[in-house]
Motif scaffolding. Structure first.
Motif, PDB file in Angstrom:
ATOM      1  N   CYS A   1       1.125  -1.461  -0.461  1.00 24.48           N
ATOM      2  CA  CYS A   1      -0.452   0.006   0.106  1.00 24.48           C
ATOM      3  C   CYS A   1       0.746   1.647   0.129  1.00 24.48           C
ATOM      4  CB  CYS A   1      -1.148  -0.061   1.551  1.00 24.48           C
ATOM      5  SG  CYS A   1      -1.833   1.364   1.356  1.00 24.48           S
TER       6      CYS A   1
ATOM      7  N   CYS B   1       0.303   2.811   3.740  1.00 22.38           N
ATOM      8  CA  CYS B   1       0.630   2.865   4.829  1.00 22.38           C
ATOM      9  C   CYS B   1       2.050   1.840   4.918  1.00 22.38           C
ATOM     10  CB  CYS B   1      -0.333   2.209   5.720  1.00 22.38           C
ATOM     11  SG  CYS B   1      -1.416   0.692   4.364  1.00 22.38           S
TER      12      CYS B   1
ATOM     13  N   TYR C   1       0.888  -6.754   1.000  1.00 20.57           N
ATOM     14  CA  TYR C   1       0.019  -7.050   2.145  1.00 20.57           C
ATOM     15  C   TYR C   1       0.363  -8.742   1.320  1.00 20.57           C
ATOM     16  CZ  TYR C   1      -2.728  -4.231   3.922  1.00 20.57           C
ATOM     17  OH  TYR C   1      -3.298  -3.183   4.611  1.00 20.57           O
TER      18      TYR C   1
ATOM     19  N   CYS D   1      -4.950   0.327   0.042  1.00 29.23           N
ATOM     20  CA  CYS D   1      -5.408  -0.716   0.746  1.00 29.23           C
ATOM     21  C   CYS D   1      -6.461  -0.447   1.127  1.00 29.23           C
ATOM     22  CB  CYS D   1      -5.027  -1.193   1.935  1.00 29.23           C
ATOM     23  SG  CYS D   1      -4.193  -0.514   3.437  1.00 29.23           S
TER      24      CYS D   1
ATOM     25  N   CYS E   1      -6.637   1.874   4.334  1.00 26.96           N
ATOM     26  CA  CYS E   1      -6.567   3.140   3.921  1.00 26.96           C
ATOM     27  C   CYS E   1      -7.291   3.865   3.386  1.00 26.96           C
ATOM     28  CB  CYS E   1      -5.258   3.360   3.031  1.00 26.96           C
ATOM     29  SG  CYS E   1      -4.152   3.028   3.970  1.00 26.96           S
TER      30      CYS E   1
HETATM   31 ZN   LIG Z   1      -2.354   0.920   3.355  1.00 28.20          ZN
END
Ligand SMILES: [Zn+2]
Length: 133
Positions: free
Chosen positions: A87, A90, A94, A106, A109
């Motif tokens: 992401c 952040c 993942y 993601c 977020c």
């Molecule tokens: Zn994120």
């Protein structure tokens, strides 16, 4: 000029591409060194035969093992996957590809949907040295 061999009277080290593959080999950048021709065509002086049994022959001595991904290629693949799974907001990594094209981050977020903590790796704090304990 490639040499020509009749089926059945062909040197053992010359094989067709299919035979190379069956041995786990590839031409390895070398072109065919000879032509296998069928008996019938051997009597054609113009050599314009397109008979299916006419085939390129490769020298086993020049062949190389079938191409497998090099470490660099695997690394590049891993990088490509990592980009799609990270992401940009952040920086969580993942374990699945993110909808970056549509959402751009993601879900957490995007709209606050909490992500399963087991579905990502939290990155090291920015600026921290990776090798530092
Ligand atoms: Zn994120």
């Amino acid at each position: 000029m490639v040499s020509e061999h009749d089926r059945g009277a062909c040197p053992a080290h010359l094989v067709t591409r299919r035979q190379l593959r069956a041995r786990g080999l590839s031409p390895g950048g070398h072109g065919p060194v000879a032509v296998l021709r069928c008996k019938r065509c051997a009597y054609r002086p113009d050599q314009s035969c397109t008979h299916p049994s006419r085939a390129w022959l490769y020298d086993v001595a020049l062949a190389r093992p079938k191409r497998t991904p090099t470490l660099a290629q695997e690394w590049a693949l891993d990088r490509a996957m990592a980009v799609r799974q990270t992401c940009p907001q952040c920086r969580r990594w993942y374990f699945f590809a993110l909808p970056l094209r549509t959402i751009g981050s993601c879900l957490e977020c995007h709209d606050g949907t909490p992500a399963d903590p087991g579905s990502y790796i939290t990155p090291a704090p920015a600026g921290a040295h990776r090798l530092a304990a």
